[in-house]
Motif scaffolding. Structure first.
Motif, PDB file in Angstrom:
ATOM      1  N   LEU A 149      -5.894  28.154 -25.315  1.00 49.44           N
ATOM      2  CA  LEU A 149      -5.161  29.246 -25.953  1.00 49.44           C
ATOM      3  C   LEU A 149      -3.681  29.179 -25.592  1.00 49.44           C
ATOM      4  O   LEU A 149      -2.943  30.139 -25.777  1.00 49.44           O
ATOM      5  N   GLY A 150      -3.259  28.038 -25.045  1.00 50.20           N
ATOM      6  CA  GLY A 150      -1.856  27.887 -24.682  1.00 50.20           C
ATOM      7  C   GLY A 150      -1.491  28.639 -23.422  1.00 50.20           C
ATOM      8  O   GLY A 150      -0.308  28.922 -23.188  1.00 50.20           O
ATOM      9  N   LEU A 151      -2.482  28.954 -22.588  1.00 53.55           N
ATOM     10  CA  LEU A 151      -2.269  29.737 -21.369  1.00 53.55           C
ATOM     11  C   LEU A 151      -2.783  28.959 -20.165  1.00 53.55           C
ATOM     12  O   LEU A 151      -3.242  27.831 -20.286  1.00 53.55           O
ATOM     13  N   LEU A 152      -2.702  29.582 -18.994  1.00 56.47           N
ATOM     14  CA  LEU A 152      -3.372  29.057 -17.814  1.00 56.47           C
ATOM     15  C   LEU A 152      -4.170  30.194 -17.208  1.00 56.47           C
ATOM     16  O   LEU A 152      -3.941  31.366 -17.548  1.00 56.47           O
ATOM     17  N   PRO A 156       3.098  23.405 -23.794  1.00 59.24           N
ATOM     18  CA  PRO A 156       3.584  23.587 -22.421  1.00 59.24           C
ATOM     19  C   PRO A 156       2.503  23.967 -21.417  1.00 59.24           C
ATOM     20  O   PRO A 156       2.675  23.756 -20.223  1.00 59.24           O
ATOM     21  N   ALA A 157       1.378  24.519 -21.870  1.00 58.48           N
ATOM     22  CA  ALA A 157       0.388  25.053 -20.927  1.00 58.48           C
ATOM     23  C   ALA A 157      -0.159  24.017 -19.949  1.00 58.48           C
ATOM     24  O   ALA A 157      -0.249  24.301 -18.747  1.00 58.48           O
ATOM     25  N   PRO A 158      -0.562  22.807 -20.392  1.00 57.32           N
ATOM     26  CA  PRO A 158      -1.079  21.838 -19.413  1.00 57.32           C
ATOM     27  C   PRO A 158      -0.079  21.518 -18.308  1.00 57.32           C
ATOM     28  O   PRO A 158      -0.459  21.338 -17.144  1.00 57.32           O
ATOM     29  N   CYS A 172       3.835  32.030 -14.455  1.00 58.24           N
ATOM     30  CA  CYS A 172       3.581  31.055 -15.523  1.00 58.24           C
ATOM     31  C   CYS A 172       2.793  31.693 -16.661  1.00 58.24           C
ATOM     32  O   CYS A 172       3.070  31.438 -17.840  1.00 58.24           O
ATOM     33  N   PHE A 173       1.805  32.506 -16.329  1.00 60.47           N
ATOM     34  CA  PHE A 173       0.999  33.165 -17.353  1.00 60.47           C
ATOM     35  C   PHE A 173       1.874  34.052 -18.229  1.00 60.47           C
ATOM     36  O   PHE A 173       1.793  34.009 -19.468  1.00 60.47           O
ATOM     37  N   LEU A 174       2.707  34.864 -17.601  1.00 60.00           N
ATOM     38  CA  LEU A 174       3.567  35.775 -18.358  1.00 60.00           C
ATOM     39  C   LEU A 174       4.564  35.008 -19.220  1.00 60.00           C
ATOM     40  O   LEU A 174       4.923  35.454 -20.313  1.00 60.00           O
ATOM     41  N   SER A 175       4.996  33.850 -18.731  1.00 60.61           N
ATOM     42  CA  SER A 175       5.911  33.012 -19.509  1.00 60.61           C
ATOM     43  C   SER A 175       5.202  32.381 -20.707  1.00 60.61           C
ATOM     44  O   SER A 175       5.699  32.415 -21.843  1.00 60.61           O
ATOM     45  N   LEU A 176       4.017  31.838 -20.464  1.00 59.21           N
ATOM     46  CA  LEU A 176       3.291  31.143 -21.531  1.00 59.21           C
ATOM     47  C   LEU A 176       2.847  32.076 -22.637  1.00 59.21           C
ATOM     48  O   LEU A 176       2.819  31.687 -23.812  1.00 59.21           O
ATOM     49  N   VAL A 177       2.463  33.299 -22.293  1.00 63.53           N
ATOM     50  CA  VAL A 177       1.932  34.206 -23.304  1.00 63.53           C
ATOM     51  C   VAL A 177       2.997  34.562 -24.345  1.00 63.53           C
ATOM     52  O   VAL A 177       2.672  35.002 -25.453  1.00 63.53           O
TER      53      VAL A 177
END
Length: 694
Positions: free
Chosen positions: A128-131, A228-230, A255-260
């Protein structure tokens, strides 16, 4: 409450009960925290077991709460895990079937874990493009090791519990009753009476952690350059390795807050929800009766018919394959057998599995042999008179209640249904070639198609592992109607100044799997030629560039003739720019007095993509597609639109409908401007600052 609380022999059992996969919605999270508190406050309780009801331990976040305030309402999953870790009484997570995402993170917060064989264990957030956002990047490496954890997190791929049995993830693999095993482990832990272990306190051990992380980073750079997520997953794991659990956890949250917020994550989440939404049809509610499909008939053993047959054979459904001539039937069977033998040679199937699939085929030259089929799909030449002949014969031989489906890609399904005495049983099932590989299935709903027929086909699509999208009846349905406008713009740009290789290169750089001219060469340029000839008869006012006709008149039909928009060497698929074709294009412009100009890559991409968007908007206006996400799913799964951009309609939302309309109006002022007329939906959304996907 989505949690049940009981006591068994001095052990509190907290049962997650939020079907279908015990998603960790707010009520579930609240129930867990309250259960932990209740157990710790009860002197008669010695230990705690958390288990899932029904089909899973937990599939993670409750997707119905995505993008709502409840998703972040306290207690969050991080708060829940803190409550587990802080419990004075030992907590055992009892895992069966599925522990994914937040479900696995929840289990990692427990002091002990017991699992059933066959449980699927995963942290799939990267898809989902997240971590993982509740400590997964920090805790998993501490129990399964750095290498296995990194591979699991970066790929998101499930791993069976048996394969993790020798790691530190599970204290026990329960062969018998899971709850009894968990109760026993909980009682043993309570007897110890000591402080209970926390995953966070373990160390990450690896002989060369820095070298392995760099190796993984190099691999991800090539495989996930658009996502970018991986990369962030690796960064978060590395932070925990170098600076410890707490700093790693804080960095994971950042990182989660950035990716979302990234467009890539938004696109992947859009695709995730879009695939699920595609199966929801407003006037066909869940529970609509469906028909039993135990045997399938396929009319036509060519490339498409053979691929369709294999799709059902792969799902374990017997197929009766009909052809009109023995040579064609033999050729089709040989192709299917060759495919399965090739798969067996590569180790993708066993020889026994290949033979079992071949044994499910009943070849025939007689329509009467289709009499016991529950579903019959025609895959014959795309000509209405040919379809008429087939459907009149099917109407005579098919049993009452059999579903009659057409694989037509452009023709009027209502006309086809009218060739039978049972139009309510007729539906379109437009597979994409190769049918046994491509994920998309356009399900075409005719004026008289029965709701039970539609529900049956949508359910069947899941069994054969297709993404089914419903379309109304129009020329080309959703996908091919839109791609026609895309191809028209590509051809107009040829006569205005571009060349095939430049156009293909520009749109492939944007992210398409294949440009329009390589795609046409692969499909066969004569197919588009036949469609254009029909257009000339039916819509004489519709303007096309004649360049493609000139190409076909020269016999350049694509890869199958060794020459199309490109040149091809015998036995090779590489598209080589053709000087002859380039000269033909320039001559075409000169003969018609068209002043050729330099066309930049940005214009190429904009014209091609906005042609899709504008036609997609018209499809929505007409009700051919029920929702914009359906159009996006067609293009993501059937036409190679870049996944990280989310489909043409989401891409339009991303750049803004004001900008879309403005660009369309500018192109309407240029050469071939009559092809550009903003749809009413585009204009409406541009004016209201709206979006296709709200």
């Amino acid at each position: 409450m989505a949690v049940d609380y009981t006591i068994r022999g001095g052990v509190a059992v907290i049962t997650l009960d939020n079907p279908p996969v015990n998603g960790l919605g707010h009520s579930t999270r609240l129930g867990i925290v309250e259960g932990i508190g209740r157990a710790n406050g009860d002197e008669n309780v010695r230990a705690i077991v958390i288990i899932g009801a029904g089909k899973a331990f937990s599939g993670g976040a409750d997707i119905t709460e995505f993008n709502t305030p409840k998703a972040t309402q306290e207690p969050t999953l991080t708060t829940v895990i803190k409550a587990l870790e802080a419990s004075a009484k030992p907590v055992v997570a009892a895992i069966h079937a599925v522990a994914m995402g937040g479900g696995l993170e929840l289990a990692l917060g427990a002091h002990y874990r017991v699992a059933s064989p066959g449980a699927q264990i995963a942290l799939p957030e990267v898809k989902l493009g997240l971590l993982p956002g509740a400590g997964g990047t920090q805790r998993l490496p501490r129990v399964v090791g750095l290498e296995m954890a990194l591979n699991m997190i970066v790929s998101g791929t499930p791993v069976l519990s048996e394969k993790l049995a020798q790691t530190g993830l599970f204290d026990e693999l329960a062969e018998g009753d899971l709850l009894e095993a968990a109760l026993s482990l909980a009682s043993q832990a309570a007897d110890k009476g000591s402080e209970h272990p926390k995953v966070r306190d373990r160390k990450i051990e690896h002989p060369n952690a820095e070298g392995f992380i760099q190796f993984a980073r190099n691999g991800v750079a090539a495989a996930a350059k658009h996502f970018p997520a991986p990369h962030k997953c690796i960064d978060a794991i590395e932070k925990g390795v170098k600076e410890g659990f707490e700093r790693g956890l804080a960095f994971e949250c950042e990182c989660f807050l950035s990716l979302v917020q990234t467009s890539e994550s938004r696109a992947l989440r859009h695709a995730f929800f879009g695939e699920r939404a595609a199966g929801k049809i407003a006037d066909v509610p869940p529970g609509t009766p469906v028909r039993t499909i135990a045997r399938v008939g396929v009319v036509g053993a060519g490339t498409m018919g053979g691929g369709i047959a294999m799709t059902f054979l792969n799902a374990g459904l017997p197929v009766t394959l009909l052809e009109t001539k023995q040579e064609a039937l033999d050729r089709g069977l040989a192709t299917i057998r060759g495919h399965y033998e090739a798969q067996a040679a590569k180790g993708k199937l066993t020889r026994e599995q290949a033979e079992a699939r071949m044994a499910l085929i009943t070849p025939t030259l007689v329509y009467g042999d289709l009499a016991d089929a529950d579903l019959i799909i025609e895959a014959v030449f795309e000509d209405l008179s040919v379809k008429e002949s087939v459907f009149r014969q099917l109407d005579q031989c098919a049993k009452p209640g059999a579903i009659l489906a057409s694989n037509t890609s452009t023709l009027d399904l209502n006309r086809i249904a009218s060739f039978t005495q049972r139009p309510g049983d007729v539906i379109g099932m437009h597979f994409f070639s190769p049918a046994n590989v491509m994920k998309l299935l356009e399900v075409v709903r005719g004026e008289k198609t029965g709701k039970d027929v539609l529900a049956t086909v949508m359910q069947l699509a899941k069994k054969i592992r297709k993404t089914a999208v419903v379309s109304g009846v129009c020329d080309g349905f959703i996908g091919n109607r839109m791609i026609e406008q895309y191809i028209r713009q590509a051809l107009f740009m040829l006569e205005e100044g571009a060349l095939p290789a430049q156009i293909d290169r520009a749109i492939e750089k944007f992210g398409f799997a294949m440009g329009p001219f390589r795609m046409s060469d692969l499909a066969g340029n004569d197919i588009g030629w036949a469609i254009r000839k029909r257009r000339y008869r039916e819509q004489p006012a519709l303007h096309y560039s004649g360049i493609a006709d000139t190409l076909c008149e020269a016999g350049r039909f694509g890869q199958k003739t060794g020459a199309g928009w490109y040149d091809y060497q015998a036995g090779k698929r590489e598209a080589l720019p053709s000087q002859a074709v380039d000269a033909m294009i320039v001559a075409y412009s000169n003969e018609r007095g068209i002043a050729r100009r330099r066309i930049g890559d940005e214009e190429i991409v904009e014209r091609l993509v906005l042609a899709l968007v504008n036609e997609g908007a018209k499809i929505l206006e007409e009700g051919i597609a029920a929702k914009a996400s359906d159009i996006d799913m067609v293009y993501l799964t059937g036409y190679g639109f870049p996944l990280w951009r989310g489909g043409p309609m989401l891409y339009a939302d991303t750049i803004g409908l004001y900008n879309v309309e403005r660009a369309i109006r500018q192109y309407a002022k240029q050469a071939n401007g009559e092809a550009w007329q903003p749809s009413a939906r585009v204009t409406e959304l541009a004016t209201s600052n709206g979006r296709f996907n709200d």
